[in-house]
Scaffold this active site. Sequence first.
Site, PDB file in Angstrom:
ATOM      1  N   ARG A 138       0.843  -1.198   0.000  1.00 25.95           N
ATOM      2  CA  ARG A 138       0.000   0.000   0.000  1.00 25.95           C
ATOM      3  C   ARG A 138       0.879   1.249   0.000  1.00 25.95           C
ATOM      4  O   ARG A 138       1.994   1.240   0.511  1.00 25.95           O
ATOM      5  CB  ARG A 138      -0.898  -0.006   1.241  1.00 25.95           C
ATOM      6  CG  ARG A 138      -1.912   1.135   1.292  1.00 25.95           C
ATOM      7  CD  ARG A 138      -3.083   0.739   2.155  1.00 25.95           C
ATOM      8  NE  ARG A 138      -4.025   1.802   2.451  1.00 25.95           N
ATOM      9  CZ  ARG A 138      -4.983   2.227   1.637  1.00 25.95           C
ATOM     10  NH1 ARG A 138      -5.085   1.702   0.423  1.00 25.95           N
ATOM     11  NH2 ARG A 138      -5.830   3.169   2.001  1.00 25.95           N
ATOM     12  N   THR A 408     -11.442   0.116  -6.755  1.00 21.69           N
ATOM     13  CA  THR A 408     -10.370  -0.876  -6.795  1.00 21.69           C
ATOM     14  C   THR A 408     -10.542  -1.802  -7.985  1.00 21.69           C
ATOM     15  O   THR A 408     -11.536  -1.754  -8.691  1.00 21.69           O
ATOM     16  CB  THR A 408     -10.380  -1.806  -5.560  1.00 21.69           C
ATOM     17  OG1 THR A 408     -11.566  -2.594  -5.604  1.00 21.69           O
ATOM     18  CG2 THR A 408     -10.309  -1.054  -4.268  1.00 21.69           C
ATOM     19  N   SER A 426      -5.256  -0.825  -6.377  1.00 18.47           N
ATOM     20  CA  SER A 426      -6.021   0.418  -6.456  1.00 18.47           C
ATOM     21  C   SER A 426      -5.135   1.623  -6.730  1.00 18.47           C
ATOM     22  O   SER A 426      -3.967   1.642  -6.344  1.00 18.47           O
ATOM     23  CB  SER A 426      -6.756   0.636  -5.126  1.00 18.47           C
ATOM     24  OG  SER A 426      -7.550   1.797  -5.186  1.00 18.47           O
ATOM     25  N   VAL A 427      -5.718   2.627  -7.403  1.00 21.53           N
ATOM     26  CA  VAL A 427      -5.127   3.972  -7.403  1.00 21.53           C
ATOM     27  C   VAL A 427      -6.062   4.904  -6.626  1.00 21.53           C
ATOM     28  O   VAL A 427      -6.008   6.102  -6.751  1.00 21.53           O
ATOM     29  CB  VAL A 427      -4.863   4.513  -8.825  1.00 21.53           C
ATOM     30  CG1 VAL A 427      -3.726   3.743  -9.490  1.00 21.53           C
ATOM     31  CG2 VAL A 427      -6.113   4.488  -9.711  1.00 21.53           C
ATOM     32  N   GLU A 447      -4.175   8.252  -2.964  1.00 22.90           N
ATOM     33  CA  GLU A 447      -4.430   7.468  -1.752  1.00 22.90           C
ATOM     34  C   GLU A 447      -4.332   8.304  -0.476  1.00 22.90           C
ATOM     35  O   GLU A 447      -4.829   7.884   0.574  1.00 22.90           O
ATOM     36  CB  GLU A 447      -3.431   6.305  -1.698  1.00 22.90           C
ATOM     37  CG  GLU A 447      -3.971   5.027  -1.099  1.00 22.90           C
ATOM     38  CD  GLU A 447      -5.030   4.346  -1.958  1.00 22.90           C
ATOM     39  OE1 GLU A 447      -6.153   4.205  -1.468  1.00 22.90           O
ATOM     40  OE2 GLU A 447      -4.724   3.969  -3.105  1.00 22.90           O
ATOM     41  N   SER A 479     -10.139  -0.275   3.305  1.00 22.56           N
ATOM     42  CA  SER A 479     -11.211  -1.257   3.430  1.00 22.56           C
ATOM     43  C   SER A 479     -11.055  -2.401   2.431  1.00 22.56           C
ATOM     44  O   SER A 479     -11.917  -3.274   2.342  1.00 22.56           O
ATOM     45  CB  SER A 479     -12.566  -0.572   3.216  1.00 22.56           C
ATOM     46  OG  SER A 479     -12.590   0.020   1.938  1.00 22.56           O
TER      47      SER A 479
END
Length: 506
Positions: A138, A408, A426-427, A447, A479
Amino acid sequence: MDSPLLGPNHHVSFNKFNRKFFLCFLLLFVAVTTIVGLGVRGNISFWILKGTERYNEGKTANQGHVIESELGVVAADDARCSAVGVSMLRLGGHAVDAAVAAALCAGVVFQASSGIGGGSFMVVKSSSSSKAQAFDMRETAPLAASQNMYQTDPEAKFLGALSVGVPGELAGLHAAWLKHGRLPWKTLFQPAIGLAKNGFTVSPTLEEYLANDENKIMSDPGLRNIYAPNGTLLKGGEVCSNVELGKSLEILAEEGPQAFYNGTIGEKLVKDVTEVGGILTVEDLRNYKVEITDAMTVNVMGYTIHGMPPPSSGTLALSLVLNILDSYESPDSVKGNLGIHRLIEALKHTFAIRMNLGDPDFENISGTSSEMLSRSFAQTIQRQILDNTTFPPEYYMDRWSQLRDHGTSHLCVVDADRNAVSLTTSVNWHFGAGIRSTSTGIVVNNEMDDFSTPTDISPDKLPPAPTNFIEPNKRPLSSMTPIIITKVLLAACLLRIWHFRGDFQI
Ligand SMILES: *[C@@H]1O[C@H](CO)[C@@H](O)[C@H](O)[C@H]1NC(C)=O
Ligand SMILES: *[C@@H]1O[C@H](CO)[C@@H](O)[C@H](O)[C@H]1NC(C)=O
Ligand SMILES: *[C@@H]1O[C@H](CO)[C@@H](O)[C@H](O)[C@H]1NC(C)=O
Ligand SMILES: *[C@@H]1O[C@H](CO)[C@@H](O)[C@H](O)[C@H]1NC(C)=O
């Protein structure tokens, strides 16, 4: 589940799923969909992989819930990326090889939601081990980030260069490949490079996302160049190419992730982001560390869920919701309209509690974590849910204002040896920060918006969550809920819901 999903002698039909498993499936469907705020719309279809046959037989959900293969199964948001993953399995690749190649593909054909300018969570379950591994790739807050950096311009938290977290995707994919990969690193890049350089057909979903974000696309030269090359947005069926991204991928294929984290690609990306007001530095990229840990393992309803530990709230939240529902006497008690009411109430309590979580490297969240895993805590909450009513927000013990995170891409792989991967990438928002670096072709994430900020206060909102305040190098709460569910040893069921319109692939 009595028998594994894969294998010639273990045909698993829907009827053989016991009812509890189906209940669990349904609950996860609803829970995960709700937690990430995504919906499955349009025609739901399954893609079935069988031996050496075509990967895509286009079966629809109500025709069967069976996925059977001796070679393996790959399910990505976009069927082209599922096919890319399958091509790696055919070359003898490990599930991780297929996942890396499919993720790189998604970062080209579905750059709206993923790519090497973003980050991911990846759960890997080797068939030889009862444990699963968690790769946390992340994004982190840049070194120059601070708690109050959005005080004067709240919009900068989600749009533009200041919303960019340090991308972790490529470092994480590489770390997973180092541990498990069998194919050469550069082999994994070839399909994505081809799609980026030669062009790919714009999918109906991408067309829709482009139209929804027209302002974002049109106001950024990098996005506009490839998504509106002639001045108007591309439509579904037209061809899009991202030559700069193709070239970047070629270099990363040859030179490895250091070209991004300590080399030319990273330098160019930082330059582009800095020019439009960003604080990302080459030092941030050099400092980036993938966190590799044991997956968080919880046993609920007779199944074992392997998922991400915090800063993902996913596994903890899923465990709490399922334990609340399991506190009802029989599986029937969560059926029908009443079942939906109970689920919604359980989710409200869970959402309230999850805002006490944050990056465990920075915050002591052990109290909240153990509460969320505790069966007796779940029973306490279950007793607070009444079947005939719902309550004002205060009842759910919300202390902090909610994050509304979304956006996502997800993929699952099981290979012939029953190694399994569940990866959510994800971006953050569609097209991330709304910036595509013109020199590298990479779309950067936004993010930073997943952090809470002390200055985000208003009379009609609860205060922001302190455990999720910004600090340099800290990861924001997430999440995203990639999971692998096992019952008997070697049986793996991968489950995650995502939002490629019209395609629900397992
Ligand atoms: C854009 O313009 C070029 C050159 O005029 C043309 O070849 C191409 O087909 C056009 N593309 C689209 C999507 O209209
Ligand atoms: C970055 O690259 C330089 C050589 O260009 C090398 O000396 C240094 O050790 C590298 N740093 C990291 C963190 O990999
Ligand atoms: C973390 O919090 C728990 C209680 O919530 C406490 O028991 C524990 O001592 C704390 N750990 C540290 C390192 O402060
Ligand atoms: C709802 O149910 C509870 C007991 O489960 C009862 O005490 C209460 O009176 C009921 N409320 C209404 C509005 O029917």
